[in-house]
Design a protein around this motif. Structure first.
Motif, PDB file in Angstrom:
ATOM      1  N   ALA A  14      24.030  58.646  55.645  1.00 54.54           N
ATOM      2  CA  ALA A  14      24.555  59.638  56.606  1.00 54.54           C
ATOM      3  C   ALA A  14      23.833  59.559  57.949  1.00 54.54           C
ATOM      4  O   ALA A  14      24.434  59.732  58.992  1.00 54.54           O
ATOM      5  N   GLN A 120      32.586  61.239  42.620  1.00 54.06           N
ATOM      6  CA  GLN A 120      32.688  59.979  43.361  1.00 54.06           C
ATOM      7  C   GLN A 120      31.288  59.504  43.719  1.00 54.06           C
ATOM      8  O   GLN A 120      30.332  60.248  43.579  1.00 54.06           O
ATOM      9  N   MET A 144      36.753  66.411  39.525  1.00 52.87           N
ATOM     10  CA  MET A 144      36.481  67.460  40.517  1.00 52.87           C
ATOM     11  C   MET A 144      36.191  68.802  39.840  1.00 52.87           C
ATOM     12  O   MET A 144      36.702  69.847  40.223  1.00 52.87           O
TER      13      MET A 144
ATOM     14  N   GLY B 215      22.834  68.621  58.822  1.00 53.09           N
ATOM     15  CA  GLY B 215      21.861  68.351  59.883  1.00 53.09           C
ATOM     16  C   GLY B 215      20.998  69.540  60.248  1.00 53.09           C
ATOM     17  O   GLY B 215      19.970  69.378  60.903  1.00 53.09           O
ATOM     18  N   LYS B 217      19.297  71.053  58.223  1.00 55.57           N
ATOM     19  CA  LYS B 217      18.131  70.734  57.387  1.00 55.57           C
ATOM     20  C   LYS B 217      17.627  71.800  56.422  1.00 55.57           C
ATOM     21  O   LYS B 217      17.415  71.527  55.252  1.00 55.57           O
ATOM     22  N   PRO B 241      28.102  70.804  52.172  1.00 54.11           N
ATOM     23  CA  PRO B 241      26.734  70.931  51.631  1.00 54.11           C
ATOM     24  C   PRO B 241      26.113  72.298  51.865  1.00 54.11           C
ATOM     25  O   PRO B 241      25.296  72.748  51.058  1.00 54.11           O
ATOM     26  N   GLY B 258      38.185  73.353  51.402  1.00 52.67           N
ATOM     27  CA  GLY B 258      37.879  74.640  52.026  1.00 52.67           C
ATOM     28  C   GLY B 258      39.061  75.089  52.864  1.00 52.67           C
ATOM     29  O   GLY B 258      40.207  74.927  52.461  1.00 52.67           O
ATOM     30  N   SER B 272      28.491  65.161  59.979  1.00 49.47           N
ATOM     31  CA  SER B 272      28.734  63.721  60.171  1.00 49.47           C
ATOM     32  C   SER B 272      30.198  63.406  60.467  1.00 49.47           C
ATOM     33  O   SER B 272      30.511  62.440  61.146  1.00 49.47           O
ATOM     34  N   ALA B 296      27.983  58.582  64.331  1.00 48.40           N
ATOM     35  CA  ALA B 296      28.579  59.571  63.413  1.00 48.40           C
ATOM     36  C   ALA B 296      30.095  59.618  63.632  1.00 48.40           C
ATOM     37  O   ALA B 296      30.561  59.718  64.767  1.00 48.40           O
ATOM     38  N   ASP B 309      19.084  65.669  69.126  1.00 45.84           N
ATOM     39  CA  ASP B 309      18.614  66.574  68.075  1.00 45.84           C
ATOM     40  C   ASP B 309      19.186  67.969  68.350  1.00 45.84           C
ATOM     41  O   ASP B 309      18.969  68.521  69.429  1.00 45.84           O
TER      42      ASP B 309
HETATM   43  C1  LIG Z   1      36.864  65.992  46.593  1.00 50.62           C
HETATM   44  C2  LIG Z   1      35.980  66.289  47.755  1.00 50.62           C
HETATM   45  C3  LIG Z   1      36.266  67.374  48.559  1.00 50.62           C
HETATM   46  C4  LIG Z   1      35.452  67.663  49.648  1.00 50.62           C
HETATM   47  N1  LIG Z   1      35.751  68.734  50.447  1.00 50.62           N
HETATM   48  C5  LIG Z   1      35.013  68.971  51.543  1.00 50.62           C
HETATM   49  C6  LIG Z   1      35.317  70.054  52.436  1.00 50.62           C
HETATM   50  O1  LIG Z   1      36.264  70.810  52.233  1.00 50.62           O
HETATM   51  N2  LIG Z   1      34.531  70.236  53.519  1.00 50.62           N
HETATM   52  C7  LIG Z   1      33.474  69.425  53.810  1.00 50.62           C
HETATM   53  O2  LIG Z   1      32.809  69.632  54.830  1.00 50.62           O
HETATM   54  N3  LIG Z   1      33.157  68.404  52.991  1.00 50.62           N
HETATM   55  C8  LIG Z   1      33.884  68.168  51.864  1.00 50.62           C
HETATM   56  N4  LIG Z   1      33.535  67.150  51.036  1.00 50.62           N
HETATM   57  C9  LIG Z   1      32.248  66.463  51.262  1.00 50.62           C
HETATM   58  C10 LIG Z   1      32.296  65.418  52.323  1.00 50.62           C
HETATM   59  O3  LIG Z   1      32.710  64.197  51.744  1.00 50.62           O
HETATM   60  C11 LIG Z   1      30.894  65.215  52.935  1.00 50.62           C
HETATM   61  O4  LIG Z   1      29.967  64.962  51.916  1.00 50.62           O
HETATM   62  C12 LIG Z   1      30.427  66.421  53.748  1.00 50.62           C
HETATM   63  O5  LIG Z   1      31.430  66.853  54.636  1.00 50.62           O
HETATM   64  C13 LIG Z   1      29.196  66.050  54.512  1.00 50.62           C
HETATM   65  O6  LIG Z   1      28.702  67.179  55.183  1.00 50.62           O
HETATM   66  P1  LIG Z   1      27.750  67.046  56.464  1.00 50.62           P
HETATM   67  O7  LIG Z   1      28.475  66.346  57.539  1.00 50.62           O
HETATM   68  O8  LIG Z   1      27.253  68.410  56.764  1.00 50.62           O
HETATM   69  O9  LIG Z   1      26.516  66.220  55.909  1.00 50.62           O
HETATM   70  P2  LIG Z   1      26.091  64.676  56.138  1.00 50.62           P
HETATM   71  O10 LIG Z   1      27.238  63.773  55.899  1.00 50.62           O
HETATM   72  O11 LIG Z   1      24.858  64.527  55.365  1.00 50.62           O
HETATM   73  O12 LIG Z   1      25.778  64.626  57.682  1.00 50.62           O
HETATM   74  C14 LIG Z   1      24.714  65.267  58.330  1.00 50.62           C
HETATM   75  C15 LIG Z   1      24.769  64.861  59.789  1.00 50.62           C
HETATM   76  O13 LIG Z   1      23.783  65.563  60.504  1.00 50.62           O
HETATM   77  C16 LIG Z   1      23.195  64.704  61.448  1.00 50.62           C
HETATM   78  N5  LIG Z   1      21.858  65.246  61.755  1.00 50.62           N
HETATM   79  C17 LIG Z   1      20.778  65.314  60.932  1.00 50.62           C
HETATM   80  N6  LIG Z   1      19.754  65.913  61.546  1.00 50.62           N
HETATM   81  C18 LIG Z   1      20.179  66.245  62.788  1.00 50.62           C
HETATM   82  C19 LIG Z   1      19.571  66.892  63.911  1.00 50.62           C
HETATM   83  N7  LIG Z   1      18.300  67.338  63.872  1.00 50.62           N
HETATM   84  N8  LIG Z   1      20.305  67.042  65.034  1.00 50.62           N
HETATM   85  C20 LIG Z   1      21.581  66.595  65.099  1.00 50.62           C
HETATM   86  N9  LIG Z   1      22.194  65.990  64.084  1.00 50.62           N
HETATM   87  C21 LIG Z   1      21.511  65.815  62.925  1.00 50.62           C
HETATM   88  C22 LIG Z   1      23.174  63.362  60.790  1.00 50.62           C
HETATM   89  O14 LIG Z   1      23.110  62.317  61.737  1.00 50.62           O
HETATM   90  C23 LIG Z   1      24.490  63.378  60.018  1.00 50.62           C
HETATM   91  O15 LIG Z   1      25.550  62.821  60.785  1.00 50.62           O
HETATM   92  C24 LIG Z   1      34.348  66.839  49.945  1.00 50.62           C
HETATM   93  C25 LIG Z   1      34.081  65.741  49.129  1.00 50.62           C
HETATM   94  C26 LIG Z   1      34.877  65.457  48.055  1.00 50.62           C
HETATM   95  C27 LIG Z   1      34.574  64.274  47.214  1.00 50.62           C
END
Ligand SMILES: Cc1cc2nc3c(=O)[nH]c(=O)nc-3n(C[C@H](O)[C@H](O)[C@H](O)COP(=O)(O)OP(=O)(O)OC[C@H]3O[C@@H](n4cnc5c(N)ncnc54)[C@H](O)[C@@H]3O)c2cc1C
Lengths: 262, 329
Positions: A14, A120, A144, B215, B217, B241, B258, B272, B296, B309
């Motif tokens: 990520a 997955q 799921m 992100g 954290k 998450p 969601g 992301s 991203a 950040d």
């Molecule tokens: C069946 C299924 C259904 C799903 N349904 C949903 C849904 O409804 N909604 C959903 O959101 N996800 C859903 N997901 C999950 C989805 O696939 C991702 O895992 C999820 O969206 C990732 O969340 P994220 O972007 O917060 O985290 P990550 O993918 O971990 O991304 C974190 C991001 O933060 C950035 N970052 C870190 N630290 C900092 C900082 N200090 N400053 C700036 N940037 C920073 C990183 O570069 C990274 O891009 C589903 C998955 C499956 C398999």
């Protein structure tokens, strides 16, 4: 309850910059941090919780090279009783179908009431291994899965549908469930747990031990053959704002204000 | 003539959008390969749906059975296996939805039909099938080919193809096939739909949303995020998450599992841009994303991007909003 948990050792990507390696068929894994697949982490936790309630054993199985033992150790430290690592250079390039065949070859020799795995894997994102494995084992499955309630010989599970809706199913055991994130809260591992886990044996099996032919696994045994990886073409690119944080914040406020939103 | 099967998806009396997305893409493939496009619908009382499908497909196969009132992958597997063996379609297309994910891999394994899941593009190259899919949360695209076979199967990512009604309508022939199910499916039974408990906040009604992701954290940073949202007059929403960790309740999650939102402003912090999230927010009027990773995927959906950040941006942003508000009064 004897429970088998299938886990995968995957790179965390990520926040990493990914480079496609010279073969063009995979990413350059050097410098990436590997850990248990996020979804499998929840599957493992669910297995350990069920064992703590109902007794029985938890066996963690992975397919992967030596490195992936750290993921198995993590499973042992969290409460798995046994661990099996399937490994062979011939396994490389296996898709979900070939992967299911490899897992099946071993699981069919074990006793189980439940098989759990993640919905997955974070790397390939196929979301297919579980149901294929269930078909090979000829047991019912659900994907799921957000909630599992066990009764005698049956389980009630909640599956996620779209838009926050769920469906509840009743499924006969033995069964296979592919679980979603958020089904529980995976526990932290104690130092004691890690120490104990270091002493436990990890059984290692190769292609010869599985009874499968070379042509059953790897690219030859797969449905899907990767031709090349590439960076997604940019269809639309955000306009990037540059400067110090204060300057950027000022620009953002201007943009938001210009839309009448402040 | 070769056939292409599209499995129609429906729930609680409604055909789902994915069905028309699949039919639109399948029609294009059928025209290219001179194949007959065939929609398949299983259920109870689906004749009205069949009429809608007939506008897109040359034939519509319906199987009616009270046992099919609710989706059951085991029942679907048995019926579709039979239909596929009989009709030998060159391609079977399903949605990469909750239903498709449950059914397709198992159906493919039962028939030993090569399967590619979650595809975003597809083309016949001679008699092999080439697909495009993504890996590593959308950071890498993959071109792959399926092992040569008479029948291929794919599940297609939602909202990938834009549905378009054919002009003139296909006026397809509706064929009703008797249900081959002789008994209840006893190993897997549908019990009921479960709605999440109603929450306090309706993010779909908010004009401004601050969307937070992994992100941020740590839970200790939540007050900072709440503060920013309050200053901006926005509601806090999030990626999955954050809900999984229990930092925000279920009803704040944006995405496929969601809520779908369409605010005037969506400010994505540390998200992301995984497609499951993007599905729920890409139609927002103005999207601003802050992420320290310039690669991203969220930046392909945002109008404005900040590679930084978020903890450096958020305090400044709060101050500047306060200044702007002070000037206004
Ligand atoms: C069946 C299924 C259904 C799903 N349904 C949903 C849904 O409804 N909604 C959903 O959101 N996800 C859903 N997901 C999950 C989805 O696939 C991702 O895992 C999820 O969206 C990732 O969340 P994220 O972007 O917060 O985290 P990550 O993918 O971990 O991304 C974190 C991001 O933060 C950035 N970052 C870190 N630290 C900092 C900082 N200090 N400053 C700036 N940037 C920073 C990183 O570069 C990274 O891009 C589903 C998955 C499956 C398999």
């Amino acid at each position: 309850m004897d429970i088998i948990v299938c886990v995968k050792h995957v790179p965390e990507t990520a926040e990493a910059e990914l480079k496609i390696d010279s073969s063009g068929k995979t990413i350059d894994k050097a410098g990436l941090v590997f850990d248990i697949n996020e979804w499998d982490d929840y599957a493992l936790e669910e297995a350990v919780r069920i064992k703590e309630r109902f007794g029985g054993t938890v066996t963690a199985i992975t397919i992967g090279p030596q490195d992936s033992e750290s993921t198995l150790r993590k499973c042992l430290a969290r409460g798995a009783d046994k661990a099996i690592r399937l490994t062979d250079p011939k396994f490389e390039g296996s898709d979900a179908y070939a992967t299911a065949k490899i897992l099946h070859s071993v699981i069919k020799t074990l006793h189980y009431d439940l098989i759990l795995l993640g919905a997955q894997a974070g790397d390939t994102g196929n979301a297919a291994t579980g149901p294929i494995l269930a078909e090979m084992l000829n047991i019912p499955h659900a994907t799921m899965v957000k909630k599992i309630e066990l009764g005698s010989g049956i389980a009630k599970v909640n599956r996620e549908l779209e838009g926050g809706l769920e469906e509840q199913l009743e499924i006969r055991l033995p069964a296979l469930f592919a679980v979603s994130t958020g089904i529980n809260e995976p526990r932290y591992v104690s130092i004691m747990g890690i120490r104990k886990a270091m002493q436990k044996e990890i059984k290692v099996l190769s292609l010869a031990d599985t009874g499968l032919a070379e042509t059953d696994v790897g690219i030859a045994g797969s449905w899907l053959n990767i031709e090349r990886l590439y960076v997604p073409p940019v269809e639309k690119q955000a306009e990037f704002l540059k400067g110090t944080p204060d300057e950027i914040a000022a620009k953002l406020v201007e943009i938001i204000k210009s839309k009448g939103l402040i | 003539m070769a056939k292409i099967f599209v499995l129609a998806e429906h729930r609680q009396g409604q055909i789902r959008d994915i069905t028309f997305e699949l039919l639109t893409k399948a029609r294009e493939l059928a025209e290219k390969t001179n194949a007959e496009l065939c929609a398949v619908i299983l259920g109870k009382n689906v004749q009205e749906h069949a009429k809608a499908l007939a506008e897109y497909a040359k034939t519509v196969i319906t199987v009616e059975d009270p046992k099919l009132e609710n989706f059951n992958s085991e029942a679907y597997k048995r019926i579709l296996s039979k239909l596929i063996v009989e009709h030998k379609p060159s391609l079977v297309i399903l949605g990469h939805t909750s239903y498709g994910v449950e059914l397709a891999p198992r159906l493919a394994a039962a028939l030993n039909t090569p399967l590619a899941t979650d595809i975003i593009d597809i083309a016949f190259e001679g008699d092999t099938l080439a697909v495009t899919r993504q890996m590593y949360g959308g950071k890498v695209n993959v071109k792959a080919v399926l092992r040569k076979a008479d029948t291929y199967m794919v599940t297609v990512r939602q909202a990938t193809f834009t549905p378009k009604k054919p002009e003139p309508p296909a006026n397809g022939q509706i064929i009703t096939v008797p249900s081959p199910l002789t008994e209840e499916i006893s190993e897997k039974r549908f019990l009921q739909y479960v709605l999440p408990p109603p929450g306090g906040v309706d993010i779909t009604a908010a004009e401004k949303l601050v969307g937070i992701g992994r992100g941020i954290k740590d839970q200790a940073n939540m007050p900072l995020m709440e503060d920013l949202a309050k200053t901006l007059g926005a509601v806090l929403a999030c990626s999955r998450p954050i809900v999984d960790k229990g930092w925000l309740p279920n009803d704040r999650q944006v995405g496929s599992s969601g809520k779908t939102v369409k605010p005037k402003l969506y400010l994505a912090l540390g998200i992301s841009g995984a497609f499951q999230h993007v599905l729920g927010m890409k139609s927002s009027d103005l999207i601003i994303a802050v992420n320290k990773d310039p690669k991203a995927p969220i930046f392909s959906f945002a109008d404005y991007g900040v590679v930084e950040d978020l903890f450096k941006i958020v305090p400044s942003l709060k101050n500047k909003i306060n200044e702007a508000k002070a000037q206004k009064t």
